[in-house]
Structures are given as structure tokens and as C-alpha cells.
Design a protein around this motif. Structure first.
Motif, PDB file in Angstrom:
ATOM      1  N   LEU A   1     -11.150 -15.140   8.612  1.00  0.00           N
ATOM      2  CA  LEU A   1     -10.869 -14.422   6.930  1.00  0.00           C
ATOM      3  C   LEU A   1      -9.339 -13.917   6.723  1.00  0.00           C
ATOM      4  N   CYS A   2      -8.915 -14.165   5.182  1.00  0.00           N
ATOM      5  CA  CYS A   2      -7.776 -14.469   4.788  1.00  0.00           C
ATOM      6  C   CYS A   2      -7.255 -12.435   3.475  1.00  0.00           C
ATOM      7  N   PRO A   3      -7.201 -11.106   4.290  1.00  0.00           N
ATOM      8  CA  PRO A   3      -7.640 -10.472   3.352  1.00  0.00           C
ATOM      9  C   PRO A   3      -6.630 -10.532   1.942  1.00  0.00           C
ATOM     10  N   THR A   4      -4.998 -10.709   2.578  1.00  0.00           N
ATOM     11  CA  THR A   4      -4.479 -10.803   1.373  1.00  0.00           C
ATOM     12  C   THR A   4      -5.259 -11.753   0.266  1.00  0.00           C
ATOM     13  N   SER A   5      -5.097 -13.004   0.781  1.00  0.00           N
ATOM     14  CA  SER A   5      -5.243 -13.657   0.177  1.00  0.00           C
ATOM     15  C   SER A   5      -6.699 -14.096  -0.723  1.00  0.00           C
ATOM     16  N   ASN A   6      -7.510 -13.705  -0.619  1.00  0.00           N
ATOM     17  CA  ASN A   6      -8.582 -13.215  -0.668  1.00  0.00           C
ATOM     18  C   ASN A   6      -9.043 -12.488  -1.967  1.00  0.00           C
ATOM     19  N   VAL A   7      -8.314 -12.041  -1.915  1.00  0.00           N
ATOM     20  CA  VAL A   7      -7.768 -10.256  -3.542  1.00  0.00           C
ATOM     21  C   VAL A   7      -7.254 -11.747  -4.796  1.00  0.00           C
ATOM     22  N   GLN A   8      -6.047 -12.305  -3.544  1.00  0.00           N
ATOM     23  CA  GLN A   8      -5.488 -12.877  -4.958  1.00  0.00           C
ATOM     24  C   GLN A   8      -6.456 -14.379  -5.504  1.00  0.00           C
ATOM     25  N   THR A   9      -7.301 -14.955  -4.841  1.00  0.00           N
ATOM     26  CA  THR A   9      -8.603 -15.528  -5.575  1.00  0.00           C
ATOM     27  C   THR A   9      -9.666 -15.112  -6.218  1.00  0.00           C
ATOM     28  N   GLY A  10      -9.629 -14.277  -6.299  1.00  0.00           N
ATOM     29  CA  GLY A  10     -10.762 -13.019  -6.873  1.00  0.00           C
ATOM     30  C   GLY A  10     -12.122 -13.078  -5.851  1.00  0.00           C
ATOM     31  N   ALA A  11     -11.776 -13.527  -3.856  1.00  0.00           N
ATOM     32  CA  ALA A  11     -12.547 -13.893  -3.624  1.00  0.00           C
ATOM     33  C   ALA A  11     -13.147 -12.510  -3.324  1.00  0.00           C
TER      34      ALA A  11
ATOM     35  N   LEU B   1       4.118 -17.846   2.273  1.00  0.00           N
ATOM     36  CA  LEU B   1       4.843 -17.216   0.987  1.00  0.00           C
ATOM     37  C   LEU B   1       4.145 -17.297   0.322  1.00  0.00           C
ATOM     38  N   VAL B   2       2.922 -18.028  -0.709  1.00  0.00           N
ATOM     39  CA  VAL B   2       2.541 -18.431  -1.261  1.00  0.00           C
ATOM     40  C   VAL B   2       1.282 -17.094  -1.330  1.00  0.00           C
ATOM     41  N   SER B   3       1.501 -16.107  -0.528  1.00  0.00           N
ATOM     42  CA  SER B   3       0.781 -14.488  -0.305  1.00  0.00           C
ATOM     43  C   SER B   3       1.385 -13.866  -0.331  1.00  0.00           C
ATOM     44  N   GLY B   4       2.513 -14.125   0.229  1.00  0.00           N
ATOM     45  CA  GLY B   4       3.365 -12.621   0.185  1.00  0.00           C
ATOM     46  C   GLY B   4       2.836 -12.207   1.652  1.00  0.00           C
ATOM     47  N   THR B   5       2.781 -13.089   2.652  1.00  0.00           N
ATOM     48  CA  THR B   5       2.067 -12.069   4.008  1.00  0.00           C
ATOM     49  C   THR B   5       2.657 -12.978   5.129  1.00  0.00           C
ATOM     50  N   THR B   6       1.969 -12.201   5.785  1.00  0.00           N
ATOM     51  CA  THR B   6       2.468 -12.861   7.428  1.00  0.00           C
ATOM     52  C   THR B   6       1.095 -11.948   8.283  1.00  0.00           C
TER      53      THR B   6
ATOM     54  N   PHE C   1       6.704 -16.826  -6.172  1.00  0.00           N
ATOM     55  CA  PHE C   1       5.259 -16.945  -5.877  1.00  0.00           C
ATOM     56  C   PHE C   1       4.195 -16.609  -5.111  1.00  0.00           C
ATOM     57  N   ARG C   2       4.811 -15.179  -4.740  1.00  0.00           N
ATOM     58  CA  ARG C   2       3.381 -13.720  -4.951  1.00  0.00           C
ATOM     59  C   ARG C   2       3.236 -13.482  -6.175  1.00  0.00           C
ATOM     60  N   THR C   3       3.861 -13.689  -7.697  1.00  0.00           N
ATOM     61  CA  THR C   3       3.637 -13.917  -8.826  1.00  0.00           C
ATOM     62  C   THR C   3       1.973 -14.824  -9.182  1.00  0.00           C
ATOM     63  N   ALA C   4       2.486 -15.871  -9.023  1.00  0.00           N
ATOM     64  CA  ALA C   4       1.415 -16.743  -9.373  1.00  0.00           C
ATOM     65  C   ALA C   4       0.143 -17.214  -8.517  1.00  0.00           C
ATOM     66  N   ALA C   5       0.161 -16.568  -7.024  1.00  0.00           N
ATOM     67  CA  ALA C   5      -0.720 -16.192  -6.376  1.00  0.00           C
ATOM     68  C   ALA C   5      -1.852 -15.357  -7.338  1.00  0.00           C
TER      69      ALA C   5
END
Length: 379
Positions: free
Chosen positions: A278-288, A315-320, A61-65
């Protein structure tokens, strides 16, 4: 090329942040399942997974994200929603989510999901909501038995590319006094502007029901402007690209903040205290955003916007939520006071009655004060 995943924070900082009472406003129920639960339910229902090893699945999941694209990021949810198609599974996932939040020090969490994505095995929309609420309440009781006081509220979400906005809004209103605290739209943002669901938002506003809208993630300032000015959102989901409406001039102003010129939309958000989820890790993963260190959340915080920090999809972003704050401390120079301030902003922005928000603010402040073993300027 996808951006590199943020390095893990140190255990010491992570544990200190985890001990603080926190408020999570942007957390997708279908993005935070336990891998072992996915494997177990998929085995029982015949859904095929990339791997049946829970830890390998977590890493998958984390790699795919880490794709650099919101659209590709969203493709991972085919596997999580597939195992959330009956009442028992929905309640189980909801219960486990509450327990996971409690273990991370969250005292108020708002969890969002789209009921229309959970109808493949014959459930109706109301049955989906009732199953999730049953799981949330069970999770709250179990957490209390384990010594963790946590409460959760539901944000019922409509998929922005579908045509069920009014139907889902009516669903949210039917359950507004039984756990549902707000409404959202989510999914691929580009090409599906908020005003596409204007009738739903007008219905909700007439019913005096809170609204948050995903905007400013895969689309720019126009998306945020439409969410606020046309659809009257009380909060903005992500909103990271509002920084495109901010011109940094260099140096500092008379208040010691970065000198900057704000466009009209950015100024409106700051002046009227419209919270950004704001969601820092997710935003990095999606290119935002390019990295956590350079994430606009820090600039927006320093400029006086009402910023909140959130995990998006654990789960998807591998974070809390604790990990998000710890990354900001170690990579973006945040202090204990910054973490506290963002926590208070989240408490003030919760979709709760005023007196409950006041109590939540007091709880965040009391916990932060008790947990500050280090000086206020450092963790």
C-alpha cells in the motif's frame, strides 16, 4: 477535482520514524530521481524540461502528480525515463537511489523498473539490467562507507499495455542470481488485466520465481482476484481497492477488531497472508483513496490483513517511506506498535530466502525496540 495533497508531518515525528530500520517493497526507480540529476542529464542530452531549476522541478512533479488520475500521474514519467537512456545515467540514478534510501533508514529495498523503457539510445535489455545492478552495488558500498547498511533487490517490470511480457520474464530469469529478485507488471491498469500476461506468469511460476502484480489501484476487486487466482501473485502492488470487498458492520468483533463481513477475494488475501503493497500518498494523488486519514490501509491493518507501507514514487509523489509512516501516525492515528507491525509484515514479505527474511525481521524488531523513546502506544 483532484484531492488535496497531504499536509507535511511534523519534523519530530518524521525524524523518529527515519531513525527506525525499515523495509520498502514498492518503490519505482524511475519515480525517485534527484531533481538536480534530471536537470544535469537533460542538459547534456538535450531533453527539454518544464523548468531547469531543481527545486522548481521537484514542485512541478508533485503538483503534476496531484491529478486524481493514474493515467495523468503516469505522464510525469516521460521526463524521468528520458534521462535514463544510457548505461552511465542508469548506473548513476541507481547509485543515488540506494544512498537516498539509506539516508531514510531503509535497510532492505526492492526497486522496480521496466527495462523496455530504457532502449531509446541503443541499449539492449540485458545492458540496461547490468547498468542498474552496477549502480545498486556501488550505492550499497558507498552507503556502507558512510555507516549505513542497506541492501536492494530488483523487480524487473513489464509494461502491461505492451506485448513483451514473456521476453521481460525471460530477462528477469537470466539475472535472477545477480540482483533481480522478482517480476512485476505496471502501467495503466484499466483495460489491461493481469491475465493478458498469463504466459509470462506461467513461465515464472514454473521457474519458481517470485511475482508481484500491480492490481486494485485504478481497477477494482476483479483485478486483484485475477492477479491472485489466475496469475498466482505472491504479493499485490497497491491493492487498495480490495476494501470494496469488505463490508464494515459497525462495532467490534470478539477480538476487538472492526466488525466486518469479507467477500471471498478479501477473505482469501487475509486468510493466506498475501501482502498488500500500500502507498498512501500515491493512492490519494491518483484518486484511489480520498485522504491519508481515511486511507483503507488503516482499516485493513485493523482487520488483520498483511499490510505494508511504501512510497511508490519518491520524487513524483514528493515523499519517502519515513514520511508515509509519519503521515499515518499524525493523520490516521497509527502508533509505534502499528509502524513496527507494518515493518515486520514487509520484512516477512520480502523476496528473499527464508533465513534472510528471518534476519530482516529481527533487525526491524531490534531497531524498533531501541528507538522507542516514547511509550508503545504513541510516537
Amino acid at each position: 477535482m483532484a484531492p488535496a495533497a497531504p499536509a507535511a508531518p511534523s519534523a519530530a515525528v518524521l525524524e523518529q520514524i527515519r531513525a527506525l530500520p525499515k523495509v520498502s517493497l514498492h518503490d519505482h526507480l524511475d519515480g525517485g530521481l534527484r531533481p538536480a540529476t534530471i536537470v544535469e542529464i537533460a542538459s547534456a542530452t538535450g531533453h527539454r524540461l518544464p523548468t531547469t531549476d531543481p527545486e522548481e522541478l521537484r514542485e512541478w512533479f508533485r503538483t503534476a502528480a496531484d491529478s486524481g488520475s493514474l493515467e495523468l500521474y503516469l505522464e510525469t514519467f516521460a521526463h524521468t525515463t528520458a534521462v535514463m537512456q544510457d548505461a552511465e545515467s542508469l548506473a548513476r540514478v541507481a547509485e543515488e537511489t540506494v544512498l537516498d534510501l539509506a539516508a531514510d533508514g531503509v535497510v532492505w529495498g526492492e526497486l522496480r523498473y521496466a527495462p523496455e523503457q530504457h532502449l531509446q539510445r541503443g541499449l539492449g535489455l540485458d545492458q540496461v539490467v547490468l547498468a542498474v545492478e552496477e549502480g545498486f552495488r556501488r550505492g550499497e558500498r558507498l552507503a556502507a562507507e558512510q555507516g549505513h547498511e542497506v541492501r536492494v533487490g530488483t523487480l524487473v517490470t513489464a509494461m502491461r499495455h505492451a506485448d513483451r511480457g514473456v521476453e521481460i520474464a525471460e530477462l528477469a530469469l537470466r539475472h535472477r542470481d545477480a540482483g533481480v529478485v522478482g517480476f512485476d507488471i505496471a502501467g495503466a491498469e484499466a483495460g489491461f488485466p493481469p491475465a493478458r500476461h498469463r504466459e509470462a506468469f506461467e513461465l515464472l511460476h514454473r521457474a519458481e520465481f517470485p511475482v508481484t502484480i500491480h492490481a486494485g489501484e485504478a481497477a477494482g476487486v476483479d483485478s486483484v482476484r485475477e492477479a491472485v487466482q489466475v496469475c498466482a501473485a505472491q504479493r499485490i502492488g497497491h491493492g487498495v481497492r480490495i476494501v470494496e470487498d469488505v463490508e464494515v458492520l459497525g462495532g467490534t468483533d470478539e477480538r476487538g477488531r472492526p466488525a466486518a463481513r469479507l467477500g471471498r477475494t478479501a477473505a482469501w488475501l487475509r486468510d493466506w497472508r498475501i501482502p498488500l503493497e500500500l502507498c498512501p500518498t500515491s493512492n490519494v494523488q491518483t484518486g484511489a483513496a480520498s485522504s491519508v486519514a481515511e486511507h483503507p490501509v488503516t482499516l485493513l491493518k485493523d482487520l488483520g490483513f498483511r499490510v505494508t507501507v511504501n512510497p511508490d514514487n519518491r520524487l513524483v509523489s514528493g515523499t519517502t517511506l519515513s514520511r508515509e509512516f509519519a503521515l499515518l501516525v499524525e493523520q490516521a492515528g497509527w502508533s509505534v506498535a502499528d509502524v513496527e507491525r507494518a515493518g515486520v509484515s514487509a520484512a516477512k514479505s520480502a523476496f528473499l530466502p527464508h533465513e534472510q527474511r528471518v534476519a530482516l525481521v529481527e533487525r526491524v524488531l531490534a531497531g524498533a525496540g531501541a528507538g522507542q523513546g516514547a511509550p508503545r502506544h504513541a510516537v
